[in-house]
Design a protein around this motif. Sequence first.
Motif, PDB file in Angstrom:
ATOM      1  N   THR A 183       0.830  -1.201   0.000  1.00 12.03           N
ATOM      2  CA  THR A 183       0.000   0.000   0.000  1.00 12.03           C
ATOM      3  C   THR A 183       0.867   1.254   0.000  1.00 12.03           C
ATOM      4  O   THR A 183       2.034   1.211   0.391  1.00 12.03           O
ATOM      5  CB  THR A 183      -0.929   0.003   1.233  1.00 12.03           C
ATOM      6  OG1 THR A 183      -1.693   1.205   1.257  1.00 12.03           O
ATOM      7  CG2 THR A 183      -0.131  -0.109   2.520  1.00 12.03           C
ATOM      8  N   SER A 184       0.277   2.360  -0.408  1.00  4.30           N
ATOM      9  CA  SER A 184       0.978   3.645  -0.381  1.00  4.30           C
ATOM     10  C   SER A 184       0.529   4.496   0.796  1.00  4.30           C
ATOM     11  O   SER A 184       0.974   5.633   0.944  1.00  4.30           O
ATOM     12  CB  SER A 184       0.723   4.416  -1.688  1.00  4.30           C
ATOM     13  OG  SER A 184      -0.659   4.608  -1.895  1.00  4.30           O
ATOM     14  N   ASN A 185      -0.350   3.971   1.659  1.00  2.00           N
ATOM     15  CA  ASN A 185      -0.886   4.725   2.791  1.00  2.00           C
ATOM     16  C   ASN A 185      -0.416   4.146   4.113  1.00  2.00           C
ATOM     17  O   ASN A 185      -0.249   2.942   4.245  1.00  2.00           O
ATOM     18  CB  ASN A 185      -2.423   4.700   2.766  1.00  2.00           C
ATOM     19  CG  ASN A 185      -2.980   5.410   1.555  1.00  2.00           C
ATOM     20  OD1 ASN A 185      -2.670   6.563   1.318  1.00  2.00           O
ATOM     21  ND2 ASN A 185      -3.792   4.709   0.775  1.00  2.00           N
ATOM     22  N   ASP A 186      -0.236   5.022   5.086  1.00  2.00           N
ATOM     23  CA  ASP A 186       0.055   4.609   6.455  1.00  2.00           C
ATOM     24  C   ASP A 186      -1.170   4.937   7.293  1.00  2.00           C
ATOM     25  O   ASP A 186      -1.376   6.065   7.721  1.00  2.00           O
ATOM     26  CB  ASP A 186       1.285   5.356   6.990  1.00  2.00           C
ATOM     27  CG  ASP A 186       1.560   5.053   8.456  1.00  2.00           C
ATOM     28  OD1 ASP A 186       0.924   4.121   8.987  1.00  2.00           O
ATOM     29  OD2 ASP A 186       2.391   5.741   9.061  1.00  2.00           O
ATOM     30  N   CYS A 187      -1.994   3.932   7.534  1.00  2.00           N
ATOM     31  CA  CYS A 187      -3.268   4.144   8.218  1.00  2.00           C
ATOM     32  C   CYS A 187      -3.078   4.695   9.628  1.00  2.00           C
ATOM     33  O   CYS A 187      -3.803   5.581  10.061  1.00  2.00           O
ATOM     34  CB  CYS A 187      -4.027   2.819   8.262  1.00  2.00           C
ATOM     35  SG  CYS A 187      -5.488   2.828   9.289  1.00  2.00           S
ATOM     36  N   ARG A 197      10.863  -2.304  -1.815  1.00  2.00           N
ATOM     37  CA  ARG A 197      11.766  -1.831  -2.863  1.00  2.00           C
ATOM     38  C   ARG A 197      12.130  -2.998  -3.770  1.00  2.00           C
ATOM     39  O   ARG A 197      12.017  -4.161  -3.398  1.00  2.00           O
ATOM     40  CB  ARG A 197      13.035  -1.224  -2.246  1.00  2.00           C
ATOM     41  CG  ARG A 197      12.748  -0.113  -1.268  1.00  2.00           C
ATOM     42  CD  ARG A 197      13.998   0.333  -0.529  1.00  2.00           C
ATOM     43  NE  ARG A 197      14.910   1.043  -1.405  1.00  2.00           N
ATOM     44  CZ  ARG A 197      16.089   1.514  -1.000  1.00  2.00           C
ATOM     45  NH1 ARG A 197      16.499   1.309   0.240  1.00  2.00           N
ATOM     46  NH2 ARG A 197      16.864   2.167  -1.834  1.00  2.00           N
ATOM     47  N   THR A 198      12.608  -2.687  -4.965  1.00  2.00           N
ATOM     48  CA  THR A 198      13.030  -3.717  -5.907  1.00  2.00           C
ATOM     49  C   THR A 198      14.539  -3.907  -5.838  1.00  2.00           C
ATOM     50  O   THR A 198      15.275  -3.053  -5.339  1.00  2.00           O
ATOM     51  CB  THR A 198      12.635  -3.325  -7.339  1.00  2.00           C
ATOM     52  OG1 THR A 198      13.260  -2.079  -7.669  1.00  2.00           O
ATOM     53  CG2 THR A 198      11.134  -3.201  -7.481  1.00  2.00           C
ATOM     54  N   LEU A 199      14.998  -5.051  -6.366  1.00  2.00           N
ATOM     55  CA  LEU A 199      16.419  -5.336  -6.471  1.00  2.00           C
ATOM     56  C   LEU A 199      16.769  -5.566  -7.938  1.00  2.00           C
ATOM     57  O   LEU A 199      15.979  -6.171  -8.680  1.00  2.00           O
ATOM     58  CB  LEU A 199      16.796  -6.582  -5.670  1.00  2.00           C
ATOM     59  CG  LEU A 199      16.655  -6.509  -4.147  1.00  2.00           C
ATOM     60  CD1 LEU A 199      16.954  -7.867  -3.545  1.00  2.00           C
ATOM     61  CD2 LEU A 199      17.579  -5.462  -3.563  1.00  2.00           C
ATOM     62  N   ASN A 200      17.940  -5.097  -8.351  1.00  2.00           N
ATOM     63  CA  ASN A 200      18.377  -5.400  -9.715  1.00  2.00           C
ATOM     64  C   ASN A 200      19.109  -6.736  -9.743  1.00  2.00           C
ATOM     65  O   ASN A 200      19.197  -7.436  -8.736  1.00  2.00           O
ATOM     66  CB  ASN A 200      19.238  -4.260 -10.276  1.00  2.00           C
ATOM     67  CG  ASN A 200      20.519  -4.054  -9.449  1.00  2.00           C
ATOM     68  OD1 ASN A 200      20.961  -4.943  -8.737  1.00  2.00           O
ATOM     69  ND2 ASN A 200      21.102  -2.868  -9.540  1.00  2.00           N
ATOM     70  N   ASN A 208      17.043   5.067  -7.957  1.00  2.00           N
ATOM     71  CA  ASN A 208      16.493   6.152  -8.762  1.00  2.00           C
ATOM     72  C   ASN A 208      15.130   5.851  -9.372  1.00  2.00           C
ATOM     73  O   ASN A 208      14.649   6.614 -10.199  1.00  2.00           O
ATOM     74  CB  ASN A 208      17.482   6.511  -9.882  1.00  2.00           C
ATOM     75  CG  ASN A 208      18.832   6.940  -9.320  1.00  2.00           C
ATOM     76  OD1 ASN A 208      18.879   7.626  -8.309  1.00  2.00           O
ATOM     77  ND2 ASN A 208      19.915   6.525  -9.968  1.00  2.00           N
ATOM     78  N   SER A 209      14.539   4.754  -9.006  1.00  2.00           N
ATOM     79  CA  SER A 209      13.238   4.455  -9.588  1.00  2.00           C
ATOM     80  C   SER A 209      12.328   3.825  -8.552  1.00  2.00           C
ATOM     81  O   SER A 209      12.772   3.110  -7.657  1.00  2.00           O
ATOM     82  CB  SER A 209      13.394   3.503 -10.777  1.00  2.00           C
ATOM     83  OG  SER A 209      13.873   2.251 -10.346  1.00  2.00           O
ATOM     84  N   LEU A 210      11.041   4.137  -8.673  1.00  2.00           N
ATOM     85  CA  LEU A 210      10.027   3.554  -7.813  1.00  2.00           C
ATOM     86  C   LEU A 210       9.149   2.652  -8.661  1.00  2.00           C
ATOM     87  O   LEU A 210       8.595   3.085  -9.670  1.00  2.00           O
ATOM     88  CB  LEU A 210       9.185   4.643  -7.156  1.00  2.00           C
ATOM     89  CG  LEU A 210       9.902   5.533  -6.139  1.00  2.00           C
ATOM     90  CD1 LEU A 210       9.019   6.709  -5.749  1.00  2.00           C
ATOM     91  CD2 LEU A 210      10.286   4.733  -4.907  1.00  2.00           C
ATOM     92  N   PHE A 211       9.014   1.417  -8.270  1.00  2.00           N
ATOM     93  CA  PHE A 211       8.262   0.451  -9.055  1.00  2.00           C
ATOM     94  C   PHE A 211       6.829   0.907  -9.284  1.00  2.00           C
ATOM     95  O   PHE A 211       6.259   0.743 -10.353  1.00  2.00           O
ATOM     96  CB  PHE A 211       8.274  -0.901  -8.329  1.00  2.00           C
ATOM     97  CG  PHE A 211       7.662  -2.024  -9.109  1.00  2.00           C
ATOM     98  CD1 PHE A 211       8.417  -2.754 -10.008  1.00  2.00           C
ATOM     99  CD2 PHE A 211       6.324  -2.356  -8.935  1.00  2.00           C
ATOM    100  CE1 PHE A 211       7.855  -3.797 -10.729  1.00  2.00           C
ATOM    101  CE2 PHE A 211       5.748  -3.389  -9.652  1.00  2.00           C
ATOM    102  CZ  PHE A 211       6.525  -4.109 -10.561  1.00  2.00           C
ATOM    103  N   PHE A 212       6.226   1.522  -8.251  1.00  2.00           N
ATOM    104  CA  PHE A 212       4.836   1.969  -8.356  1.00  2.00           C
ATOM    105  C   PHE A 212       4.724   3.474  -8.610  1.00  2.00           C
ATOM    106  O   PHE A 212       3.627   4.031  -8.541  1.00  2.00           O
ATOM    107  CB  PHE A 212       4.078   1.625  -7.063  1.00  2.00           C
ATOM    108  CG  PHE A 212       3.991   0.148  -6.784  1.00  2.00           C
ATOM    109  CD1 PHE A 212       3.104  -0.659  -7.488  1.00  2.00           C
ATOM    110  CD2 PHE A 212       4.788  -0.445  -5.814  1.00  2.00           C
ATOM    111  CE1 PHE A 212       3.012  -2.025  -7.220  1.00  2.00           C
ATOM    112  CE2 PHE A 212       4.699  -1.799  -5.543  1.00  2.00           C
ATOM    113  CZ  PHE A 212       3.818  -2.587  -6.253  1.00  2.00           C
ATOM    114  N   ASN A 213       5.861   4.128  -8.838  1.00  2.00           N
ATOM    115  CA  ASN A 213       5.930   5.583  -9.021  1.00  2.00           C
ATOM    116  C   ASN A 213       5.689   6.369  -7.734  1.00  2.00           C
ATOM    117  O   ASN A 213       5.795   7.596  -7.721  1.00  2.00           O
ATOM    118  CB  ASN A 213       4.950   6.077 -10.094  1.00  2.00           C
ATOM    119  CG  ASN A 213       5.319   5.582 -11.478  1.00  2.00           C
ATOM    120  OD1 ASN A 213       6.492   5.309 -11.756  1.00  2.00           O
ATOM    121  ND2 ASN A 213       4.334   5.444 -12.341  1.00  2.00           N
ATOM    122  N   VAL A 214       5.326   5.686  -6.661  1.00  2.00           N
ATOM    123  CA  VAL A 214       5.184   6.307  -5.340  1.00  2.00           C
ATOM    124  C   VAL A 214       5.813   5.369  -4.323  1.00  2.00           C
ATOM    125  O   VAL A 214       5.933   4.166  -4.571  1.00  2.00           O
ATOM    126  CB  VAL A 214       3.688   6.546  -4.978  1.00  2.00           C
ATOM    127  CG1 VAL A 214       3.059   7.587  -5.886  1.00  2.00           C
ATOM    128  CG2 VAL A 214       2.906   5.241  -5.013  1.00  2.00           C
TER     129      VAL A 214
END
Length: 478
Positions: A183-187, A197-200, A208-214
């Motif tokens: 989720t993108s919210n902290d209830c 986060r992702t791993l290469n 420098n990148s967000l998988f979900f853009n947020v």
Amino acid sequence: MLGARCLLLALRRCSSALCLKHPQAARLRVREALEAQEVSGDIKVQGWVHSVRSQKEILFLHINDGSSLESLQVVADPSLENRDLTFGSAVEVQGKLVKSPHRMQNVELKAENIRVVGPCDTLMYPFKPRERYPLEYSRQFPHLRCRTNMLSSLLRVRSEATAAIHSFFKDNGYVHVHTPIITSNDCEGAGELFHVRTLNKAQQPRENSLFFNVPAFLTVSGQLHLEVMAGAFTQVFTFGPTFRAENSQSRRHLAEFYMIEAEIFFTESLQDIIQVMEDLFKTATSTVLSKCPQDVELFHKYVSPAQKGRLEQMLKNKFRIISYTEAVEILKRSPETFTFQPKWGNDLQTEHEKYLVKHCGEVPVFVINYPYDLKPFYMWDNEDGPQHTVAAVDLLIPGVGELCGGSLREERLDFLQSRLEGLGLSDAYQWYLDLRRFGSAPHGGFGMGFERYLQCILGVDNIKDVIPFPRFPHSCLL
């Protein structure tokens, strides 16, 4: 082609006839075998050896497959024994179910064939036959502890409790919703979040990148998503994993745990929420006690002998309701010395919660109307003068402390907007404000910690011992 088809049909008929003349042994679970009144013909039971004892003229085994606390006794000719038939080995036993001459059991399996499916290295195996191990010791072996009586009982209770909770909501007209884990919210607004986060390919975090853009996090609660759904279905609930990155080694906290959460639209009374919480607890608990009497009794006998009486009191009596202000006054008048001094405006600590339950006669207590500044932004503003409170409720349970937390939700757009702006959250929660603009209604809800609920039923002191694979700081085994 036609001849080939005729031949195939003939072979099938022949095979069916052979099966009728020589039927295969019926496979029974251990629980089914123990409950069977009469079974004609051979049966087959598969499981693990809990004990093996060889005498001159007879071989005794006790095997279990996790379906029952009680094991099935197997009697056999000693010639069927081999070096791999040891405690802990996986076996398949075929024979006839017969009436047992012993008073402690109704039936036993007279074996005609015993096959060791998987041998067990008893020298290395961390558990020994007929030993009862402390829960702290078993916790070191999360891959094997489920074979102990205590943990297998716990898991059966956990399974029945899950089903009972789902049945309660289904019977009362709730719609089950799968809320997201990411989720993108902290209830809660607590900031104790696990960042996703992702791993290469080199296994390095991508900066420098967000998988979900947020920014994305593991959920701390499904409440906000449930509020969305309750706006279309009136009554909804979810039951799933939640996560808190709280650096605590206490007996009451986990980094990953399960929550039951419900939201109810068209309610303006905190009493409505309180009633659902009490009904859920009593209905689910009564069901578990009726479905798993032996498993629950094992914990009440060997882990917490006083818990059976406490539980009976909880189910028999109406839960108490006091205000937060009353609770603080009770604590101030207490002859006990607290580590944290009770003061209006401060949160209640575990020591306070346990004292309040004791003060109220070891009956669960609802504490309502907490200070405005202690609670999250979404709680209903009571507008009650100098002692500014919100319509919030916590359920305190004997031996555990806080079990449930809930509130009426603030559906008044101007109140909610003002509070979000004051907290600097209005941009992140525009969608939440939209819910108030488009057909909102008075509503409320609550959450109940499933592991704490199991602690309460069974009298288990440490929350790490009521979940199959506990996750807590510096420990993520398996």
